[in-house]
Design a protein around this motif. Structure first.
Motif, PDB file in Angstrom:
ATOM      1  N   ARG A  90       0.892  -1.176   0.000  1.00 14.76           N
ATOM      2  CA  ARG A  90       0.000   0.000   0.000  1.00 14.76           C
ATOM      3  C   ARG A  90       0.919   1.212   0.000  1.00 14.76           C
ATOM      4  O   ARG A  90       1.836   1.309   0.825  1.00 14.76           O
ATOM      5  CB  ARG A  90      -0.863  -0.055   1.270  1.00 14.76           C
ATOM      6  CG  ARG A  90      -1.379   1.242   1.835  1.00 14.76           C
ATOM      7  CD  ARG A  90      -2.505   1.839   1.059  1.00 14.76           C
ATOM      8  NE  ARG A  90      -3.641   0.972   0.880  1.00 14.76           N
ATOM      9  CZ  ARG A  90      -4.797   1.099   1.547  1.00 14.76           C
ATOM     10  NH1 ARG A  90      -4.951   2.031   2.452  1.00 14.76           N
ATOM     11  NH2 ARG A  90      -5.805   0.286   1.281  1.00 14.76           N
ATOM     12  N   HIS A 113      -6.919  -0.323  -6.835  1.00 13.75           N
ATOM     13  CA  HIS A 113      -7.073  -1.082  -5.584  1.00 13.75           C
ATOM     14  C   HIS A 113      -7.762  -2.391  -5.990  1.00 13.75           C
ATOM     15  O   HIS A 113      -8.951  -2.596  -5.735  1.00 13.75           O
ATOM     16  CB  HIS A 113      -7.929  -0.270  -4.615  1.00 13.75           C
ATOM     17  CG  HIS A 113      -7.860  -0.724  -3.189  1.00 13.75           C
ATOM     18  ND1 HIS A 113      -7.255  -1.911  -2.807  1.00 13.75           N
ATOM     19  CD2 HIS A 113      -8.324  -0.156  -2.046  1.00 13.75           C
ATOM     20  CE1 HIS A 113      -7.365  -2.035  -1.488  1.00 13.75           C
ATOM     21  NE2 HIS A 113      -8.001  -0.989  -1.008  1.00 13.75           N
ATOM     22  N   ARG A 144      -8.810   5.331  -6.293  1.00 18.50           N
ATOM     23  CA  ARG A 144      -8.314   4.080  -6.900  1.00 18.50           C
ATOM     24  C   ARG A 144      -9.418   3.016  -6.887  1.00 18.50           C
ATOM     25  O   ARG A 144      -9.441   2.133  -7.722  1.00 18.50           O
ATOM     26  CB  ARG A 144      -7.082   3.601  -6.137  1.00 18.50           C
ATOM     27  CG  ARG A 144      -7.303   3.480  -4.634  1.00 18.50           C
ATOM     28  CD  ARG A 144      -5.985   3.461  -3.908  1.00 18.50           C
ATOM     29  NE  ARG A 144      -6.139   3.421  -2.465  1.00 18.50           N
ATOM     30  CZ  ARG A 144      -5.262   3.944  -1.621  1.00 18.50           C
ATOM     31  NH1 ARG A 144      -4.184   4.546  -2.077  1.00 18.50           N
ATOM     32  NH2 ARG A 144      -5.438   3.850  -0.328  1.00 18.50           N
ATOM     33  N   VAL A 145     -10.319   3.126  -5.903  1.00 16.42           N
ATOM     34  CA  VAL A 145     -11.432   2.169  -5.834  1.00 16.42           C
ATOM     35  C   VAL A 145     -12.329   2.338  -7.060  1.00 16.42           C
ATOM     36  O   VAL A 145     -12.749   1.358  -7.693  1.00 16.42           O
ATOM     37  CB  VAL A 145     -12.246   2.383  -4.535  1.00 16.42           C
ATOM     38  CG1 VAL A 145     -13.507   1.532  -4.537  1.00 16.42           C
ATOM     39  CG2 VAL A 145     -11.396   2.073  -3.312  1.00 16.42           C
ATOM     40  N   ARG A 204     -15.500   7.862  -0.807  1.00 12.61           N
ATOM     41  CA  ARG A 204     -15.117   8.855   0.203  1.00 12.61           C
ATOM     42  C   ARG A 204     -14.457  10.050  -0.492  1.00 12.61           C
ATOM     43  O   ARG A 204     -13.721   9.873  -1.464  1.00 12.61           O
ATOM     44  CB  ARG A 204     -14.115   8.202   1.173  1.00 12.61           C
ATOM     45  CG  ARG A 204     -13.665   9.071   2.313  1.00 12.61           C
ATOM     46  CD  ARG A 204     -12.739   8.266   3.218  1.00 12.61           C
ATOM     47  NE  ARG A 204     -11.505   7.871   2.560  1.00 12.61           N
ATOM     48  CZ  ARG A 204     -10.412   8.625   2.485  1.00 12.61           C
ATOM     49  NH1 ARG A 204     -10.394   9.818   3.044  1.00 12.61           N
ATOM     50  NH2 ARG A 204      -9.336   8.193   1.875  1.00 12.61           N
ATOM     51  N   GLN A 245     -11.642  12.189  -0.986  1.00  8.71           N
ATOM     52  CA  GLN A 245     -10.233  11.909  -0.650  1.00  8.71           C
ATOM     53  C   GLN A 245      -9.522  13.218  -0.298  1.00  8.71           C
ATOM     54  O   GLN A 245      -8.714  13.736  -1.068  1.00  8.71           O
ATOM     55  CB  GLN A 245      -9.541  11.245  -1.834  1.00  8.71           C
ATOM     56  CG  GLN A 245     -10.283  10.034  -2.385  1.00  8.71           C
ATOM     57  CD  GLN A 245      -9.892   8.749  -1.701  1.00  8.71           C
ATOM     58  OE1 GLN A 245      -8.735   8.355  -1.718  1.00  8.71           O
ATOM     59  NE2 GLN A 245     -10.859   8.087  -1.074  1.00  8.71           N
ATOM     60  N   PRO A 268     -16.565   1.669   0.026  1.00 11.20           N
ATOM     61  CA  PRO A 268     -15.362   0.905   0.372  1.00 11.20           C
ATOM     62  C   PRO A 268     -14.878   1.160   1.802  1.00 11.20           C
ATOM     63  O   PRO A 268     -14.046   0.392   2.315  1.00 11.20           O
ATOM     64  CB  PRO A 268     -14.318   1.421  -0.629  1.00 11.20           C
ATOM     65  CG  PRO A 268     -14.779   2.801  -0.987  1.00 11.20           C
ATOM     66  CD  PRO A 268     -16.276   2.748  -0.930  1.00 11.20           C
ATOM     67  N   PRO A 317     -13.072   3.987   4.588  1.00 13.37           N
ATOM     68  CA  PRO A 317     -13.860   4.480   5.722  1.00 13.37           C
ATOM     69  C   PRO A 317     -14.933   5.478   5.267  1.00 13.37           C
ATOM     70  O   PRO A 317     -14.714   6.234   4.331  1.00 13.37           O
ATOM     71  CB  PRO A 317     -12.801   5.173   6.593  1.00 13.37           C
ATOM     72  CG  PRO A 317     -11.660   5.500   5.672  1.00 13.37           C
ATOM     73  CD  PRO A 317     -11.681   4.492   4.591  1.00 13.37           C
TER      74      PRO A 317
HETATM   75  N1  ASP Z   1     -10.138   2.331   1.745  1.00 13.55           N
HETATM   76  C1  ASP Z   1     -10.195   2.706   0.349  1.00 13.55           C
HETATM   77  C2  ASP Z   1      -8.820   2.971  -0.201  1.00 13.55           C
HETATM   78  O1  ASP Z   1      -7.845   2.722   0.464  1.00 13.55           O
HETATM   79  C3  ASP Z   1     -11.123   3.821   0.097  1.00 13.55           C
HETATM   80  C4  ASP Z   1     -10.795   5.112   0.756  1.00 13.55           C
HETATM   81  O2  ASP Z   1      -9.791   5.268   1.450  1.00 13.55           O
HETATM   82  O3  ASP Z   1     -11.580   6.021   0.557  1.00 13.55           O
HETATM   83  O4  ASP Z   1      -8.713   3.427  -1.319  1.00 13.55           O
END
Ligand code: ASP
Length: 304
Positions: free
Chosen positions: A104, A132, A165-166, A219, A221, A259, A261
């Motif tokens: 990551r 992701h 990325r999701v 979310r 970002q 996805p 949080p």
């Molecule tokens: N947990 C997901 C990610 O790491 C989504 C996010 O952080 O908004 O991309």
């Protein structure tokens, strides 16, 4: 044979289907307490250079289910704080008998960059704004559970598509498996070159989620957003929040995903996040089965 998983974009639809089938097979064995294939001779390096709860813990669980040894690594406690580069870090860890690295990183492309410096497979656990892949596989499994298919479904991916990325991994996967993908959000949070990503782009929530079978919230970002990208969080929420009111436009049986949080009260309201349409915790649960399947596959394992 070792196989990396860096991006959904480069997978063919059959490989995606095989991985989903493998995850389903692992799920039934895990739930029935049956014996799983063992990879006890392998050490998995968990390299989390950016914060994570769900993804880190589920990869830990997945590696433990396969009997692997785990070596967890965060940049804060490492020599990276002394200025060591990613390349040197990977080369060092590879001589320390790490067989597979789950990475990551906040930089898009970091797992692909690391690949030449490790003999074994690399699994992308989320890199910057790029991809992701295991999130998208877990989401696909969740959609299959609830809808029984992916082909032909209308899926709206809503919110901060630009930084997500999701969104990218999901758009590729869903398009490859025949869903109709829609990307919905404010102009400033849409991809700069929308033609490079599958999906129809729209800026009006009502239109974007019209008749949707699946609504995926993203979310905001904030950590990747430039100043002034959106007017205010309140403005964003009033135009793009997924709640019972906005869901009037979607298909009556639509399900809602996120996805995590979650920013409660921003991209989704409490009642929807905790309500019967919400698949959020199923996504979390399925991601453990998907990551178990992906680690097994990365070591060259076949169907169960
Ligand atoms: N947990 C997901 C990610 O790491 C989504 C996010 O952080 O908004 O991309």
């Amino acid at each position: 044979l070792s196989r990396s998983l860096i991006a959904i974009r480069h997978l063919d639809p059959n490989t995606i289907r095989d991985l989903l089938e493998l995850a389903q097979a692992f799920r039934s064995k895990i739930r029935n307490g049956e014996l799983l294939p063992s990879h006890a001779d392998k050490t998995v390096g968990l390299l989390f250079f950016e914060n994570s709860t769900r993804t880190r813990v589920s990869f830990e669980q997945a590696a433990a289910l396969l009997g692997c040894k785990i070596s967890a690594f965060t940049s804060a406690g490492s020599s990276m704080t002394k200025g060591e580069t990613l390349k040197d870090t990977i080369m060092t860890l590879s001589r320390e008998r790490i067989n597979c690295m789950v990475i990551r990183h906040k930089a898009s492309g970091a797992p692909g960059f690391a690949q030449p410096y490790l003999q074994g497979p690399i699994v992308n656990a989320g890199d910057g704004q790029h991809e992701h892949p295991t999130q998208a596989l877990g989401d696909a499994l969740t959609i299959l559970d609830r809808k029984g298919k992916i082909k032909g479904l209308r899926v709206a991916i809503v919110g901060d598509v630009l930084h997500s990325r999701v969104a990218r991994s999901n758009a590729w996967l869903l398009d490859k498996l025949g869903a109709e993908v829609r990307l919905v959000g404010p102009r400033n949070l849409m991809p700069r070159y929308p033609g490079l990503l599958p999906g129809k782009v729209g800026n009006r929530l009502e239109e974007g989620i019209e008749g949707a079978d699946v609504v995926m919230c993203l979310r905001l970002q904030n950590e990747r957003m430039s100043e002034g990208a959106i007017g205010s969080v309140r403005e964003f929420a009033s135009s793009y929040q997924i709640n019972e009111d906005s869901l009037r436009y979607a298909h009556p049986d639509c399900v809602v995903m996120h996805p995590g949080p979650i920013n409660r009260g921003v991209e989704i309201d409490d009642a929807t996040a905790d309500g019967p349409r919400s698949m959020i915790l199923d996504q979390v649960e399925n991601s453990v089965f998907v990551r178990t399947a992906v680690l097994h596959y990365s070591f060259g394992g076949g169907s169960l």
